[in-house]
Enzyme design. Structure first.
Site, mmCIF file in Angstrom:
data_model
loop_
_atom_site.group_PDB
_atom_site.id
_atom_site.type_symbol
_atom_site.label_atom_id
_atom_site.label_comp_id
_atom_site.label_asym_id
_atom_site.label_seq_id
_atom_site.Cartn_x
_atom_site.Cartn_y
_atom_site.Cartn_z
ATOM 1 N N ASN A 1 0.857 -1.190 0.000
ATOM 2 C CA ASN A 1 0.000 0.000 0.000
ATOM 3 C C ASN A 1 0.888 1.233 0.000
ATOM 4 O O ASN A 1 1.369 1.679 1.030
ATOM 5 C CB ASN A 1 -0.909 -0.018 1.230
ATOM 6 C CG ASN A 1 -1.953 1.087 1.199
ATOM 7 O OD1 ASN A 1 -1.921 1.948 0.308
ATOM 8 N ND2 ASN A 1 -2.868 1.066 2.147
ATOM 9 N N ASN B 1 -5.781 6.538 -1.085
ATOM 10 C CA ASN B 1 -6.719 6.032 -2.104
ATOM 11 C C ASN B 1 -7.382 4.711 -1.682
ATOM 12 O O ASN B 1 -8.009 4.042 -2.499
ATOM 13 C CB ASN B 1 -6.022 5.892 -3.466
ATOM 14 C CG ASN B 1 -4.920 4.831 -3.454
ATOM 15 O OD1 ASN B 1 -4.821 4.023 -2.519
ATOM 16 N ND2 ASN B 1 -4.098 4.821 -4.488
ATOM 17 N N ASP B 2 -7.239 4.331 -0.418
ATOM 18 C CA ASP B 2 -7.812 3.044 0.014
ATOM 19 C C ASP B 2 -9.334 3.022 -0.166
ATOM 20 O O ASP B 2 -9.912 2.005 -0.525
ATOM 21 C CB ASP B 2 -7.474 2.767 1.484
ATOM 22 C CG ASP B 2 -5.974 2.512 1.669
ATOM 23 O OD1 ASP B 2 -5.251 2.507 0.657
ATOM 24 O OD2 ASP B 2 -5.553 2.324 2.827
ATOM 25 N N GLY C 1 -6.060 -2.380 0.349
ATOM 26 C CA GLY C 1 -5.460 -1.059 0.173
ATOM 27 C C GLY C 1 -4.186 -1.006 -0.656
ATOM 28 O O GLY C 1 -3.634 0.069 -0.881
ATOM 29 N N ASP D 1 -1.708 -0.924 -3.930
ATOM 30 C CA ASP D 1 -1.906 -0.104 -5.133
ATOM 31 C C ASP D 1 -0.657 -0.083 -6.019
ATOM 32 O O ASP D 1 0.370 -0.691 -5.689
ATOM 33 C CB ASP D 1 -2.326 1.316 -4.734
ATOM 34 C CG ASP D 1 -1.461 1.872 -3.607
ATOM 35 O OD1 ASP D 1 -0.242 1.624 -3.640
ATOM 36 O OD2 ASP D 1 -1.997 2.521 -2.691
ATOM 37 N N ASP E 1 -7.146 -13.702 -19.456
ATOM 38 C CA ASP E 1 -7.903 -14.523 -18.523
ATOM 39 C C ASP E 1 -8.837 -15.478 -19.282
ATOM 40 O O ASP E 1 -9.287 -15.178 -20.384
ATOM 41 C CB ASP E 1 -8.728 -13.565 -17.655
ATOM 42 C CG ASP E 1 -9.427 -14.248 -16.500
ATOM 43 O OD1 ASP E 1 -8.724 -14.848 -15.682
ATOM 44 O OD2 ASP E 1 -10.668 -14.172 -16.425
ATOM 45 N N GLU F 1 -4.690 -18.013 -20.425
ATOM 46 C CA GLU F 1 -4.982 -18.948 -19.337
ATOM 47 C C GLU F 1 -5.776 -20.118 -19.918
ATOM 48 O O GLU F 1 -6.928 -19.965 -20.310
ATOM 49 C CB GLU F 1 -5.805 -18.268 -18.236
ATOM 50 C CG GLU F 1 -6.056 -19.192 -17.055
ATOM 51 C CD GLU F 1 -7.180 -18.708 -16.133
ATOM 52 O OE1 GLU F 1 -7.147 -19.048 -14.947
ATOM 53 O OE2 GLU F 1 -8.088 -18.009 -16.602
HETATM 54 CA CA LIG Z 1 -3.797 2.424 -1.182
#
Ligand SMILES: [Ca+2]
Ligand SMILES: [Ca+2]
Length: 636
Positions: free
Chosen positions: A140, A145-146, A166, A168, A351, A380
């Site tokens: 984090n 920005n959490d 959280g 980033d 994906d 994948e």
């Molecule tokens: Ca964050």
């Protein structure tokens, strides 16, 4: 009487609604792609224009060199597709005028110069080692920005394994030196695009696989500019970046769901509704995919099974996109090109590859190859038998149609190495015999060097399960990093991170120690790591740095020879330019002897080998005694 009165009121209200003339409206809310590029091999671009009742507008431009090829009006009145031809356009800001009756609306649209020309160094190969991480769980770097005002989820709680924690992009950027020190060469992180879904027990959003905006980094991870900065700094440190993308489905909160552009934008299926009657928690009719990929290639598959796999929804919160609609596929193809040009990614991990329609996906791969011949995409392909995954690799002779997909994932190696962890290597089927028997099928791969192998990822148990047994982990890593594959590591393996999916997926996606405010245990530094963590980290670090040396082309180009496991010992050798690497693993919990004569064709006249991770010297003129579960990676 009362009833008649009510009817009269209803009639009056209805007439009233008719009587008020509707205000004419013409407005553009957004256009995707948010800009485009001139100088592409294919000069056409599909602009998806969003706006209330924009469908019935006409569109014109006076910008030199740009021609409007066609307008496509979809089922919903609130979208218009504008196909432009930019073949003779110069970079600049073009005008687009939308007209409907007497109404007119002007927008500016930027055509940028192409930055990532076809000859730029990009892509990833077996010279690379990918390090996979989850941005929410790695570090984090920006607690501000959490939680972001306006997002549907306002939960960020590290005590809950299925909620956001959280982490980033800034957290990744701050630890690029750590990753460089470890010795990996490419970073693959799980999707970073906006996932604006409400938090709920069945709808965790931190993993990022339910996109709600294809042109915006999720603000809880950072901004588009932060992403570009991270890629630029990674490149400056010699690290590549692989972007995780999903073409099979989007998130339920994508605007396309509430207002479907066309009736066939998603796979919805009345026929499936009738046959299975499934509906999700929100009352939307859908059919869940069977999660069984066999029918896609099965020569005997029923139409029902094929449709259920490919057209069923992955989960209720991930509506299944219909790539057979050419406009859907154009949108997705352009989106991938836009991110290549905009942030300079080196590769893509796609994906749920076989869950999308194969034909349109092959068209995507051909287009990427045309624009960026050195680029690489790994799909994948989750099936544990090599004949299945081999058929998905580009130019496969055993496939009905060419996928043009350069790299597939080796789930067979993963499954075999997982079993070998606890099994004794004794008869011809168990333990490392599984790995031997799996590599046999490399004759089916058009290019085994371009197959990606791994021992764990975010969707599997951690290799260590709930234990900390570094002996078998070293065996798995030694094979992973020396066989003819593109190796992929999962974050935290280097410091013995463990966990199983038994209770929650969050247990295989724990926070990297030291990446979060308040962490008392910091595994990013040697001082912060425990002795056991440092032992593992240093062992792996030495091997990874050796792999990066110019002389290590024995790994990228070397001929591979494997020996049937003998006395419980499995040996794989690579040879190139007079150099040999011999990976030796004792697949038993007892002392085992390796008779060197059996391996004479590899050892030749060599007298001694150097074990790469420890620098210990091992005599090659007398039989080698291995301690229980010992690993040697001998170079001579
Ligand atoms: Ca964050
Ligand atoms: Ca699908």
């Amino acid at each position: 009487m009362k009833k008649i009165l009510l009817l009269a009121i209803a009639a009056f209200t209805a007439i009233g609604a008719w009587a008020v003339p509707k205000m004419p409206n013409l407005k553009v809310d957004r256009i995707e792609p948010t800009n485009w590029f001139v100088g592409m091999k294919d000069p056409t671009v599909q602009l998806m224009v969003y706006g209330p009742e924009i469908r019935d507008a006409e569109a014109t431009t006076t910008y030199a060199g740009v021609k409007i090829d066609s307008l496509v009006r979809l089922d919903s009145p609130n979208y218009l597709l504008v196909y432009l031809n930019t073949a003779s356009a110069q970079p600049g800001v073009m005008n687009l005028t939308f007209k409907k009756g007497k109404l007119s609306y002007d927008v500016k649209y930027e055509l940028k110069a192409r930055e990532m020309s076809g000859d730029r160094r990009m892509g990833f190969t077996n010279a690379d080692v990918l390090y996979m991480l989850m941005p929410d769980r790695f570090a984090n770097g920006n607690p501000a920005n959490d939680k972001v005002t306006g997002m549907r989820s306002q939960v960020c709680d590290r005590n809950k394994p299925s909620y956001r924690h959280g982490g980033d992009l800034e957290g990744i950027r701050q630890h690029l030196d750590y990753l460089n020190d470890l010795g990996v060469t490419a970073l693959w992180f799980t999707p970073v695009l906006e996932n604006d879904s409400p938090e709920s027990p069945w709808n965790d959003t931190y993993h990022g696989y339910a996109t709600t905006n294809y042109y915006r980094v999720d603000p809880r991870f950072g901004t588009n500019d932060d992403y570009r900065r991270l890629v630029d700094e990674a490149h400056g440190k010699g690290l590549k970046v692989v972007m995780d993308m999903i073409f099979n489905h989007c998130g339920f909160e994508h605007p396309w769901v509430a207002d479907m552009p066309s009736n066939d934008w998603f796979n919805t299926h009345e026929w499936l509704k009738e046959s299975k009657g499934t509906s999700d928690t929100r009352g939307t009719s859908f059919l869940r995919t069977s999660y069984k990929l066999a029918p896609v290639l099965d020569p005997y598959a029923s139409e029902f099974d094929k449709k259920e796999t490919v057209e069923g929804w992955f989960v209720s919160t991930m509506p299944d996109l219909n790539q057979n609609n050419p406009h859907v596929m154009n949108y997705l193809i352009q989106n991938s090109i836009w991110w290549i040009e905009t942030v300079g990614i080196d590769g893509i991990r796609m994906d749920t590859y076989p869950y999308a329609f194969a034909g349109p996906m092959a068209r995507w791969m051909k287009r990427i190859d045309e624009e960026y011949p050195n680029f690489n995409v790994v799909g994948e392909t989750w099936f544990e038998q090599p004949p299945y995954t081999a058929a998905w690799q580009r130019d496969s002779k055993i496939a009905k149609e060419n996928s043009y997909l350069k790299t597939v994932m080796d789930f067979s190696f993963y499954a075999c190495i997982d079993s070998a962890r606890v099994e004794k290597t004794d008869d011809q089927w168990r333990g490392f015999n599984r790995v031997y028997n799996s590599l046999v099928f490399d004759y089916l791969y058009p290019n085994p060097s371009s197959v990606m192998a791994f021992i764990e990822n975010h969707d599997t148990d951690r290799y260590l399960k709930d234990g900390k047994d570094d002996l078998t982990l070293k065996q798995a890593l030694a094979l992973l990093l020396t066989i003819n594959r593109i190796p992929q590591l999962y974050y935290g393996t280097e410091v013995l991170m463990n966990g199983t999916k038994r209770v929650t997926d969050g247990n295989v996606r724990k926070d990297f120690p030291g990446g979060f405010p308040g962490d008392t245990h910091n595994a990013f530094t040697s001082q912060g790591r425990t002795k056991e963590e440092n032992d593992m980290f240093n062992w792996l670090r030495t091997l990874l740095h050796w792999r990066k040396e110019p002389g290590s082309d024995v790994i990228t180009k070397g001929k591979q020879t494997q020996f049937l496991p003998h006395n419980g010992i499995y040996v794989v050798a690579r040879q190139y330019g007079g150099k040999t690497v011999m990976t030796i693993v004792n697949g038993t919990n007892e002392t085992a002897t390796m008779p060197v004569k059996r391996y004479a064709e590899i050892i030749g006249n060599a007298m001694v080998g150097r074990d790469i991770p420890t620098s210990n010297h091992v005599s090659l003129v007398s039989d080698i005694t291995l301690t229980p579960r010992q690993t040697l990676i001998l170079e001579f």
